[in-house]
Design a protein around this motif. Structure first.
Motif, mmCIF file in Angstrom:
data_model
loop_
_atom_site.group_PDB
_atom_site.id
_atom_site.type_symbol
_atom_site.label_atom_id
_atom_site.label_comp_id
_atom_site.label_asym_id
_atom_site.label_seq_id
_atom_site.Cartn_x
_atom_site.Cartn_y
_atom_site.Cartn_z
ATOM 1 N N UNK A 1 13.658 -6.878 -3.859
ATOM 2 C CA UNK A 1 14.380 -6.309 -2.561
ATOM 3 C C UNK A 1 13.682 -4.971 -2.698
ATOM 4 N N UNK A 2 12.859 -4.754 -1.510
ATOM 5 C CA UNK A 2 12.122 -3.531 -1.390
ATOM 6 C C UNK A 2 12.785 -2.850 -0.113
ATOM 7 N N UNK A 3 13.190 -1.807 -0.279
ATOM 8 C CA UNK A 3 14.048 -0.983 0.747
ATOM 9 C C UNK A 3 13.645 0.666 0.606
ATOM 10 N N UNK A 4 12.484 0.747 0.325
ATOM 11 C CA UNK A 4 11.775 2.364 0.692
ATOM 12 C C UNK A 4 11.828 2.695 1.786
ATOM 13 N N UNK B 1 18.651 5.380 2.821
ATOM 14 C CA UNK B 1 19.553 4.874 2.296
ATOM 15 C C UNK B 1 20.358 5.995 1.210
ATOM 16 N N UNK B 2 21.642 6.062 1.295
ATOM 17 C CA UNK B 2 22.372 6.909 0.632
ATOM 18 C C UNK B 2 22.836 6.229 -0.883
ATOM 19 N N UNK B 3 22.838 4.899 -0.715
ATOM 20 C CA UNK B 3 23.316 4.530 -2.084
ATOM 21 C C UNK B 3 22.319 3.036 -2.309
ATOM 22 N N UNK B 4 22.350 2.698 -3.568
ATOM 23 C CA UNK B 4 21.944 1.356 -3.617
ATOM 24 C C UNK B 4 22.907 0.156 -3.275
ATOM 25 N N UNK B 5 22.431 -0.992 -2.704
ATOM 26 C CA UNK B 5 23.138 -2.007 -2.508
ATOM 27 C C UNK B 5 24.342 -2.215 -3.361
ATOM 28 N N UNK B 6 25.482 -2.568 -3.004
ATOM 29 C CA UNK B 6 26.662 -2.548 -3.891
ATOM 30 C C UNK B 6 26.697 -4.258 -4.342
ATOM 31 N N UNK B 7 26.048 -5.103 -3.865
ATOM 32 C CA UNK B 7 25.999 -6.649 -3.930
ATOM 33 C C UNK B 7 25.358 -6.632 -5.506
ATOM 34 N N UNK B 8 26.187 -7.637 -6.222
ATOM 35 C CA UNK B 8 25.655 -7.914 -7.523
ATOM 36 C C UNK B 8 24.640 -9.009 -7.407
ATOM 37 N N UNK B 9 23.570 -9.030 -7.137
ATOM 38 C CA UNK B 9 22.539 -10.183 -7.115
ATOM 39 C C UNK B 9 22.118 -10.416 -8.409
ATOM 40 N N UNK C 1 20.072 -12.557 -9.792
ATOM 41 C CA UNK C 1 18.756 -12.845 -10.221
ATOM 42 C C UNK C 1 17.554 -12.029 -9.529
ATOM 43 N N UNK C 2 18.292 -10.954 -9.297
ATOM 44 C CA UNK C 2 17.396 -9.547 -8.628
ATOM 45 C C UNK C 2 16.492 -9.215 -9.805
ATOM 46 N N UNK C 3 15.167 -9.030 -9.717
ATOM 47 C CA UNK C 3 14.429 -8.655 -10.919
ATOM 48 C C UNK C 3 13.725 -7.417 -10.366
ATOM 49 N N UNK C 4 13.571 -6.875 -9.130
ATOM 50 C CA UNK C 4 12.935 -5.727 -8.550
ATOM 51 C C UNK C 4 13.633 -5.152 -7.642
ATOM 52 N N UNK C 5 13.846 -3.888 -7.577
ATOM 53 C CA UNK C 5 14.607 -3.144 -6.479
ATOM 54 C C UNK C 5 14.045 -1.914 -6.267
ATOM 55 N N UNK C 6 13.360 -1.611 -5.206
ATOM 56 C CA UNK C 6 12.721 -0.614 -4.762
ATOM 57 C C UNK C 6 13.399 0.228 -3.893
ATOM 58 N N UNK C 7 14.026 1.524 -4.419
ATOM 59 C CA UNK C 7 14.879 2.446 -3.524
ATOM 60 C C UNK C 7 13.922 3.712 -3.343
#
Length: 142
Positions: free
Chosen positions: A10-13, A17-25, A27-33
């Motif tokens: 999930x690439x969200x740069x 955004x003022x917060x990370x996503x609150x859903x618990x995924x 299988x998520x391996x990469x999170x770009x904030x």
């Protein structure tokens, strides 16, 4: 995002955004904030047991939330934030598989004891602040 249970990256740069996503995924391996507007007191992260890469650079973070839910984290980028002192790095302790850490351009990275503390807490660390950390140098810093 709730309709994407198999999401791995999930690439969200650059999204203000003022917060990370609150859903618990789970299988998520990469999170770009990176390059958002995540505030000084970063909100907690959801349960992300498969997370390997977390990018939080270039925000306004002063304190990190607990990272205990990131069992498999091996890459963390918190550079260009406002982490003030070495105690602000305490939430990294549970990240026992951490190999790459970028915390440069934070006030804490300028303090004496910065490198030795991180090398002692993270024996697998091979890259610190985007520079290789060879085992002999890492071992000498412990």
């Amino acid at each position: 995002l709730a309709g994407c249970p198999l999401l791995e990256t999930l690439i969200l740069y650059h999204n203000r955004l003022v917060a990370p996503p609150h859903e618990a995924h789970v299988l998520l391996k990469q999170l770009w904030l990176n390059s958002n507007q995540i505030p000084a007191a970063m909100p907690p992260l959801p349960y992300l047991p498969c997370m390997q890469v977390l990018k939080l650079s270039d925000n306004e973070v002063v304190s990190l939330p607990s990272l205990q839910c990131l069992f498999n984290l091996d890459t963390l980028d918190v550079s260009f934030n406002r982490l003030p002192d070495l105690s602000s790095l305490a939430p990294l302790r549970p990240c026992r598989y951490l190999e790459r850490l970028a915390a440069n351009d934070n006030p804490c990275s300028e303090l004496s004891g910065y490198k030795p503390l991180l090398c002692a807490q993270h024996p697998r660390l091979s890259d610190l602040d985007n520079a290789p950390l060879p085992p002999p140098e890492r071992d000498a810093l412990r």
